[in-house]
Design a protein around this motif. Structure first.
Motif, PDB file in Angstrom:
ATOM      1  N   LEU A   1       0.806  -1.224   0.000  1.00 31.81           N
ATOM      2  CA  LEU A   1       0.000   0.000   0.000  1.00 31.81           C
ATOM      3  C   LEU A   1       0.840   1.276   0.000  1.00 31.81           C
ATOM      4  CD1 LEU A   1      -2.681   1.508   0.167  1.00 31.81           C
ATOM      5  CD2 LEU A   1      -2.735   1.046   2.621  1.00 31.81           C
ATOM      6  N   ASP A   2       1.876   1.313   0.841  1.00 36.72           N
ATOM      7  CA  ASP A   2       2.680   2.540   0.930  1.00 36.72           C
ATOM      8  C   ASP A   2       3.290   2.901  -0.419  1.00 36.72           C
ATOM      9  OD1 ASP A   2       2.109   2.702   3.527  1.00 36.72           O
ATOM     10  OD2 ASP A   2       4.084   2.064   4.277  1.00 36.72           O
ATOM     11  N   GLU A   3       3.816   1.860  -1.094  1.00 33.73           N
ATOM     12  CA  GLU A   3       4.445   2.108  -2.391  1.00 33.73           C
ATOM     13  C   GLU A   3       3.406   2.562  -3.418  1.00 33.73           C
ATOM     14  OE1 GLU A   3       7.588  -0.466  -4.753  1.00 33.73           O
ATOM     15  OE2 GLU A   3       5.593  -0.908  -5.500  1.00 33.73           O
ATOM     16  N   ALA A   4       2.257   1.894  -3.410  1.00 31.27           N
ATOM     17  CA  ALA A   4       1.206   2.231  -4.377  1.00 31.27           C
ATOM     18  C   ALA A   4       0.750   3.675  -4.180  1.00 31.27           C
ATOM     19  CB  ALA A   4       0.037   1.260  -4.231  1.00 31.27           C
ATOM     20  N   ARG A   5       0.548   4.049  -2.925  1.00 31.01           N
ATOM     21  CA  ARG A   5       0.151   5.434  -2.617  1.00 31.01           C
ATOM     22  C   ARG A   5       1.208   6.425  -3.090  1.00 31.01           C
ATOM     23  NH1 ARG A   5      -4.145   6.369   0.689  1.00 31.01           N
ATOM     24  NH2 ARG A   5      -4.526   4.913   2.382  1.00 31.01           N
ATOM     25  N   HIS A   6       2.468   6.113  -2.778  1.00 33.64           N
ATOM     26  CA  HIS A   6       3.582   6.993  -3.143  1.00 33.64           C
ATOM     27  C   HIS A   6       3.601   7.205  -4.659  1.00 33.64           C
ATOM     28  CE1 HIS A   6       7.529   8.714  -3.464  1.00 33.64           C
ATOM     29  NE2 HIS A   6       8.090   7.615  -3.932  1.00 33.64           N
ATOM     30  N   ILE A   7       3.440   6.141  -5.419  1.00 36.07           N
ATOM     31  CA  ILE A   7       3.515   6.246  -6.884  1.00 36.07           C
ATOM     32  C   ILE A   7       2.424   7.172  -7.417  1.00 36.07           C
ATOM     33  CG2 ILE A   7       3.094   4.924  -9.018  1.00 36.07           C
ATOM     34  CD1 ILE A   7       4.721   2.618  -7.697  1.00 36.07           C
ATOM     35  N   VAL A   8       1.207   6.996  -6.923  1.00 39.09           N
ATOM     36  CA  VAL A   8       0.095   7.795  -7.469  1.00 39.09           C
ATOM     37  C   VAL A   8       0.057   9.192  -6.842  1.00 39.09           C
ATOM     38  CG1 VAL A   8      -2.417   7.947  -7.700  1.00 39.09           C
ATOM     39  CG2 VAL A   8      -1.254   5.763  -8.089  1.00 39.09           C
ATOM     40  N   GLU A   9       0.164   9.266  -5.526  1.00 39.85           N
ATOM     41  CA  GLU A   9       0.011  10.571  -4.859  1.00 39.85           C
ATOM     42  C   GLU A   9       1.170  11.508  -5.177  1.00 39.85           C
ATOM     43  OE1 GLU A   9      -0.706   9.725  -0.718  1.00 39.85           O
ATOM     44  OE2 GLU A   9      -2.682   8.841  -1.154  1.00 39.85           O
ATOM     45  N   ASP A  10       2.367  10.945  -5.345  1.00 35.81           N
ATOM     46  CA  ASP A  10       3.515  11.796  -5.672  1.00 35.81           C
ATOM     47  C   ASP A  10       3.728  11.898  -7.183  1.00 35.81           C
ATOM     48  OD1 ASP A  10       3.895  12.337  -3.017  1.00 35.81           O
ATOM     49  OD2 ASP A  10       5.170  10.584  -2.698  1.00 35.81           O
ATOM     50  N   ASP A  11       2.720  11.443  -7.918  1.00 31.50           N
ATOM     51  CA  ASP A  11       2.656  11.677  -9.369  1.00 31.50           C
ATOM     52  C   ASP A  11       3.827  11.069 -10.142  1.00 31.50           C
ATOM     53  OD1 ASP A  11       1.203  12.632 -11.519  1.00 31.50           O
ATOM     54  OD2 ASP A  11       2.293  14.528 -11.599  1.00 31.50           O
ATOM     55  N   LEU A  12       4.291   9.888  -9.691  1.00 27.88           N
ATOM     56  CA  LEU A  12       5.321   9.178 -10.459  1.00 27.88           C
ATOM     57  C   LEU A  12       4.686   8.426 -11.614  1.00 27.88           C
ATOM     58  CD1 LEU A  12       7.333   7.784  -7.398  1.00 27.88           C
ATOM     59  CD2 LEU A  12       7.862   9.803  -8.783  1.00 27.88           C
ATOM     60  N   ALA A  13       3.402   8.082 -11.450  1.00 27.71           N
ATOM     61  CA  ALA A  13       2.621   7.433 -12.513  1.00 27.71           C
ATOM     62  C   ALA A  13       1.153   7.700 -12.210  1.00 27.71           C
ATOM     63  CB  ALA A  13       2.911   5.938 -12.571  1.00 27.71           C
ATOM     64  N   ASP A  14       0.273   7.268 -13.131  1.00 34.61           N
ATOM     65  CA  ASP A  14      -1.161   7.539 -12.966  1.00 34.61           C
ATOM     66  C   ASP A  14      -1.901   6.377 -12.313  1.00 34.61           C
ATOM     67  OD1 ASP A  14      -1.215  10.116 -14.566  1.00 34.61           O
ATOM     68  OD2 ASP A  14      -0.276   8.727 -15.976  1.00 34.61           O
ATOM     69  N   GLY A  15      -1.303   5.196 -12.353  1.00 32.90           N
ATOM     70  CA  GLY A  15      -1.908   4.024 -11.740  1.00 32.90           C
ATOM     71  C   GLY A  15      -0.824   3.014 -11.401  1.00 32.90           C
ATOM     72  N   VAL A  16      -1.184   2.001 -10.600  1.00 38.72           N
ATOM     73  CA  VAL A  16      -0.214   0.994 -10.172  1.00 38.72           C
ATOM     74  C   VAL A  16      -0.742  -0.394 -10.514  1.00 38.72           C
ATOM     75  CG1 VAL A  16       1.041   0.043  -8.196  1.00 38.72           C
ATOM     76  CG2 VAL A  16       0.406   2.449  -8.227  1.00 38.72           C
ATOM     77  N   ALA A  17       0.073  -1.195 -11.169  1.00 40.19           N
ATOM     78  CA  ALA A  17      -0.305  -2.589 -11.406  1.00 40.19           C
ATOM     79  C   ALA A  17       0.146  -3.409 -10.201  1.00 40.19           C
ATOM     80  CB  ALA A  17       0.348  -3.113 -12.679  1.00 40.19           C
ATOM     81  N   VAL A  18      -0.762  -4.210  -9.668  1.00 37.00           N
ATOM     82  CA  VAL A  18      -0.462  -4.999  -8.471  1.00 37.00           C
ATOM     83  C   VAL A  18      -0.665  -6.478  -8.800  1.00 37.00           C
ATOM     84  CG1 VAL A  18      -1.016  -5.391  -6.048  1.00 37.00           C
ATOM     85  CG2 VAL A  18      -1.248  -3.097  -7.016  1.00 37.00           C
ATOM     86  N   GLY A  19       0.352  -7.266  -8.529  1.00 37.56           N
ATOM     87  CA  GLY A  19       0.302  -8.680  -8.872  1.00 37.56           C
ATOM     88  C   GLY A  19      -0.008  -9.571  -7.697  1.00 37.56           C
ATOM     89  N   ARG A  20       1.045  -9.944  -6.961  1.00 36.50           N
ATOM     90  CA  ARG A  20       0.903 -11.013  -5.974  1.00 36.50           C
ATOM     91  C   ARG A  20      -0.103 -10.721  -4.868  1.00 36.50           C
ATOM     92  NH1 ARG A  20       7.311 -11.389  -5.806  1.00 36.50           N
ATOM     93  NH2 ARG A  20       6.900  -9.205  -6.332  1.00 36.50           N
ATOM     94  N   GLU A  21      -0.205  -9.464  -4.436  1.00 32.56           N
ATOM     95  CA  GLU A  21      -1.183  -9.167  -3.370  1.00 32.56           C
ATOM     96  C   GLU A  21      -2.624  -9.339  -3.866  1.00 32.56           C
ATOM     97  OE1 GLU A  21      -0.587  -9.329  -0.435  1.00 32.56           O
ATOM     98  OE2 GLU A  21       1.106  -8.117   0.251  1.00 32.56           O
ATOM     99  N   ILE A  22      -2.837  -9.204  -5.178  1.00 30.90           N
ATOM    100  CA  ILE A  22      -4.204  -9.425  -5.686  1.00 30.90           C
ATOM    101  C   ILE A  22      -4.466 -10.917  -5.920  1.00 30.90           C
ATOM    102  CG2 ILE A  22      -5.801  -8.990  -7.624  1.00 30.90           C
ATOM    103  CD1 ILE A  22      -4.975  -6.102  -7.604  1.00 30.90           C
ATOM    104  N   ILE A  23      -3.400 -11.683  -6.148  1.00 32.76           N
ATOM    105  CA  ILE A  23      -3.598 -13.149  -6.166  1.00 32.76           C
ATOM    106  C   ILE A  23      -4.144 -13.577  -4.797  1.00 32.76           C
ATOM    107  CG2 ILE A  23      -2.396 -15.391  -6.141  1.00 32.76           C
ATOM    108  CD1 ILE A  23      -0.533 -14.355  -8.303  1.00 32.76           C
ATOM    109  N   ALA A  24      -3.496 -13.093  -3.728  1.00 31.35           N
ATOM    110  CA  ALA A  24      -3.835 -13.559  -2.374  1.00 31.35           C
ATOM    111  C   ALA A  24      -5.025 -12.833  -1.757  1.00 31.35           C
ATOM    112  CB  ALA A  24      -2.611 -13.404  -1.470  1.00 31.35           C
ATOM    113  N   ASN A  25      -5.315 -11.647  -2.290  1.00 32.18           N
ATOM    114  CA  ASN A  25      -6.408 -10.829  -1.729  1.00 32.18           C
ATOM    115  C   ASN A  25      -7.287 -10.341  -2.872  1.00 32.18           C
ATOM    116  OD1 ASN A  25      -5.535 -10.410   1.285  1.00 32.18           O
ATOM    117  ND2 ASN A  25      -3.696 -10.152   0.019  1.00 32.18           N
TER     118      ASN A  25
END
Ligand SMILES: Cc1cc2nc3c(=O)[nH]c(=O)nc-3n(C[C@H](O)[C@H](O)[C@H](O)COP(=O)(O)O)c2cc1C
Length: 359
Positions: free
Chosen positions: A297-321
């Motif tokens: 979560l922290d990394e995903a927030r950082h990427i979007v909120e600090d405008d490094l990208a517009d969205g985040v692709a999430v792999g393994r955590e979505i397999i498990a959750n």
């Protein structure tokens, strides 16, 4: 400030939030490559997230890259995917199909051919999991000009079938050492024709594929995934100047189309290379920092909120959750990830991860 849970419209594709289910090969199909009831359930469970990108799907037998890989090469496979798309739409979400050509990364027991096909006749020097366990990957055949034309045509037919199956879009797999990456990377492409040598020439096949598919389905339904300098499966890109020139040539070659999104896999979200790619592309960019550690979560927030990208692709955590967006939004605990069941047949580790509150 853009937030992780903000919706977005990218071309003709709608995202409920900026958490995108990354393309994830799960090897649950039979040899016929037809998505099953298990696939419907698996994707439906994960429709809580911003957008689903399917596992890498083959569009012709020769480009099968994994045992258990589903296809979009036949009417029967298309019909299977229609049910998947419908189930995701009924949950109020959209779904994009990743289509891929494995190139040299295959085995006779996977694609039914003695050799794969690639930019050059160079073995990747890796083993893959085949019907009899791990096997050395054979030297591929170098595609001739008719072969290249066929690849572009078949890629496009696969994209058309995906849209006809009800997919909201198509993501072309240009990453992770598969065919398009085998053309992009100098270590795997030793061609002396117009598809090899200079950065522009190595980018040519990816450009032709993107342009042909955009013409068929509309650029506003089209995404592209790349992984520069991932240095995986024998595709080595070690000179950053050459990498910049190659991917700039690729992005310049499709710039006028305004495709829906660019999905980048690169280990360092704050790097100059990521910023360079984002600026060169100019549109909606999805980022994923690769296999090192799971996206949290922290990394995903950082990427979007600090405008490094517009969205985040999430792999393994979505397999498990399956309901990861809901859990992240409400600060709920996560299920542990079971990597032993990433590629095993059957429902275990596939459709039996509990939703929040049902553990
Ligand atoms: C089991 C598994 C299967 C994957 N299959 C694909 C695939 O089919 N296509 C693709 O582009 N990337 C694939 N990847 C890479 C993921 O999309 C993603 O980049 C990687 O898991 C790192 O993100 P994460 O840390 O959020 O898991 C796969 C990764 C895993 C773990």
């Amino acid at each position: 400030m853009t937030g992780l849970f903000d919706s977005a419209q990218v071309g003709a594709i709608h995202l409920n939030n900026r958490i995108i289910m990354a393309p994830l090969t799960r090897s649950r199909a039979a040899q016929d490559g037809i998505p099953t009831d298990m696939h419907i359930e698996y994707y439906k469970q994960r429709a809580d997230n911003g957008l689903i990108v399917t596992e890498g799907t083959f569009f012709e037998d020769i480009n099968r890259a994994f045992l258990g890989q589903p296809g979009i090469a036949t009417a029967e496979q298309q019909e299977g995917w229609r049910k998947v798309a419908q189930a995701v739409h009924e949950q109020g979400s959209e779904i994009v199909m990743q289509i891929m050509h494995g190139g040299r990364l295959t085995l006779p027991s996977i694609n039914g051919f003695d050799q794969g096909e690639s930019s050059s006749a160079i073995a990747p020097g890796v083993t893959l999991h085949g019907a009899e366990g791990r096997e050395e990957v054979p030297t591929p055949v170098a595609l001739d000009s008719e072969g290249i034309e066929r690849v572009v045509r078949k890629f496009t037919e696969g994209a058309r079938r995906a849209i006809d199956a009800g997919m909201d879009g198509v993501e072309v797999h240009g990453a992770n050492g598969y065919l398009l990456h085998q053309f992009l990377a100098p270590s795997s492409n030793h061609r002396t024709d117009e598809y090899g040598g200079s950065p522009e020439n190595r980018a040519r096949l990816a450009i032709e594929v993107i342009r042909s598919i955009a013409d068929e389905i509309g650029a506003d339904r089209l995404g592209l995934r790349i992984s520069p300098m991932h240095n995986i499966q024998g595709c080595m890109e070690e000179d950053e100047n050459d990498v910049r020139a190659t991917y700039k040539a690729l992005l310049d070659g499709i710039a006028d189309l305004n495709i829906a999104y660019l999905s980048v896999l690169y280990q360092d979200a704050e790097s100059d290379l990521v910023a360079f790619l984002r600026e060169s592309f100019g549109g909606f960019m999805i980022l994923n920092t690769g296999f090192g550690t799971e996206t949290e979560l922290d990394e995903a927030r950082h990427i979007v909120e600090d405008d490094l990208a517009d969205g985040v692709a999430v792999g393994r955590e979505i397999i498990a959750n399956p309901d990861l967006s809901y859990r992240w939004k409400n600060d709920l605990p996560l299920n542990p990830i079971d990597s032993d069941t990433f590629y095993t047949p059957g429902p275990h580790g596939y459709i039996d991860y509990p939703m929040a509150g049902q553990e």
